[in-house]
Design a protein around this motif. Structure first.
Motif, short mmCIF file in Angstrom:
data_model
loop_
_atom_site.label_atom_id
_atom_site.label_comp_id
_atom_site.label_asym_id
_atom_site.label_seq_id
_atom_site.Cartn_x
_atom_site.Cartn_y
_atom_site.Cartn_z
N ASN A 185 0.80 -1.21 0.00
CA ASN A 185 0.00 0.00 0.00
C ASN A 185 0.83 1.25 0.00
O ASN A 185 1.81 1.35 0.71
CB ASN A 185 -0.84 0.04 1.29
CG ASN A 185 -2.17 -0.58 1.06
OD1 ASN A 185 -2.49 -0.98 -0.04
ND2 ASN A 185 -2.96 -0.64 2.11
N THR A 195 -0.09 3.88 1.35
CA THR A 195 -0.24 4.41 2.70
C THR A 195 0.93 3.98 3.57
O THR A 195 1.54 4.77 4.27
CB THR A 195 -1.53 3.88 3.33
OG1 THR A 195 -2.56 3.91 2.38
CG2 THR A 195 -1.91 4.69 4.54
N GLY A 236 -3.43 7.66 1.55
CA GLY A 236 -4.30 6.50 1.46
C GLY A 236 -5.61 6.84 0.81
O GLY A 236 -6.12 6.10 -0.04
N GLU A 295 -6.99 3.66 -1.09
CA GLU A 295 -6.70 2.49 -0.28
C GLU A 295 -7.46 2.56 1.03
O GLU A 295 -7.64 1.58 1.71
CB GLU A 295 -5.19 2.41 0.00
CG GLU A 295 -4.38 2.10 -1.24
CD GLU A 295 -2.91 2.42 -1.03
OE1 GLU A 295 -2.56 2.87 0.08
OE2 GLU A 295 -2.13 2.21 -1.96
#
Lengths: 178, 159
Positions: free
Chosen positions: B101, B103, B151, B156
């Motif tokens: 990810n 993030t 994110g 995400e």
């Protein structure tokens, strides 16, 4: 100039361990030394120059200039200057500390110092270009545009917090001049 | 290279005022010598920490990363280490290609740069323990917020 051994104790112990590692073929020690030399070489490439520049700055730049542009009476442009300076800082956060200290001693205000520190950590231009080439322009851009306002806000908060609790920003043994 | 820039600057300034420039250089050298032990200590800390929190370890722990746990791990790892950019970003690139990810990666790189267990000794020399701790905590917080926003941008996270 006396050579202060006490300060070098950690270094001396470290190097003793490293030498022993090579004698006894201790791979952890050797690998740590590889890390050490690589980082050391990276730093040697610019850290001494930064300190010389700070010395020149101390002597050549007048206090009034800094106070006017980055001090208590400065405008919003001060943020711009601190971001520019941060963008051109080489190396990393650790090199920003002495620079920030020099600025503060010449009268820059606390919030500008913290903006500079935060921005020097995450918004250095050469590093940013490098970053974009690995993680993409979008990621880098989002990171920048969210980080900068947050850094500025938090620097104002830090300034007020320090004021309220009457903590001085700097009180260290580094030589000041002027 | 910064040395060339410095040399040119010295020459120009010396033409204007040799004594003053010389004084500046002396001050710089003095500061350099004064700071050498603490910088060496930092390099030692970095060398040791990078050995234990190695590239492989990071790939292993962040590699499965996603969600809150991923962010937590990556921000803690990032806070503990310091890597030069040209090591950290290729690593981030590898993580992305493994599907980690954004993030998590943002949390890692931002804490890497803003928060530092290894920079603590130097920072404490300049600003004292209290300010160092506060600034690092705030840096950590900023890293989390930035990661959350990344994110959201990368869809995400859904709020």
């Amino acid at each position: 100039m006396k050579f202060n051994f006490k300060k070098y104790i950690f270094t001396i112990i470290f190097f003793s361990i490293i030498v022993l590692s090579y004698i006894f073929d201790f791979s952890t020690g050797k690998s740590i030394f590889t890390n050490f030399s690589s980082f050391f070489i990276t730093m040697i490439k610019f850290v001494p120059a930064v300190f010389i520049l700070i010395g020149l700055f101390d002597v050549w730049v007048k206090r009034e200039t800094i106070e006017k542009h980055l001090g208590e009476k400065s405008s919003l442009l001060a943020y711009f200057w601190s971001l520019v300076l941060a963008g051109t800082t080489v190396g990393g956060l650790y090199v920003a500390f002495p620079i920030a200290a020099a600025l503060y001693r010449k009268g820059a205000r606390v919030r500008i110092i913290f903006t500079y520190l935060g921005a020097a950590a995450v918004c250095r231009i050469p590093m940013t270009l490098f970053e974009a080439s690995y993680v993409g322009l979008k990621f880098t851009a989002v990171r920048w545009f969210t980080s900068i306002p947050l850094i500025i806000l938090s620097s104002i908060f830090m300034e007020k917090y320090l004021e309220k609790n009457n903590i001085k920003l700097i009180d260290n043994s580094d030589t000041a001049s002027d | 290279m910064i040395y060339i820039l410095t040399a040119v600057l010295i020459i120009i300034l010396a033409i204007f005022d040799y004594q003053k420039t010389l004084k500046g250089i002396k001050i710089g050298v003095k500061k350099l010598l004064k700071n050498t032990p603490v910088f060496l200590n930092m390099i030692i800390l970095v060398a040791v920490s990078l050995h234990y929190i190695s590239d492989d370890l990071i790939l292993k722990y962040l590699g499965r990363g996603s969600g809150v746990l991923g962010m937590a791990i990556s921000s803690i790892l990032g806070s503990l280490t310091l890597m030069p950019g040209f090591v950290a970003f290729p690593l981030a690139g590898v993580l992305i290609s493994k599907g980690v990810n954004h993030t998590v990666i943002a949390a890692f790189t931002t804490t890497l740069m803003m928060v530092g267990l290894v920079t603590y000794p130097i920072e404490k020399e300049y600003f004292g323990v209290r300010i160092t701790v506060i600034r690092n905590l705030i840096g950590f917080l900023i890293a989390i917020i930035v990661s959350l926003i990344i994110g959201i941008f990368y869809k995400e996270l859904i709020f």
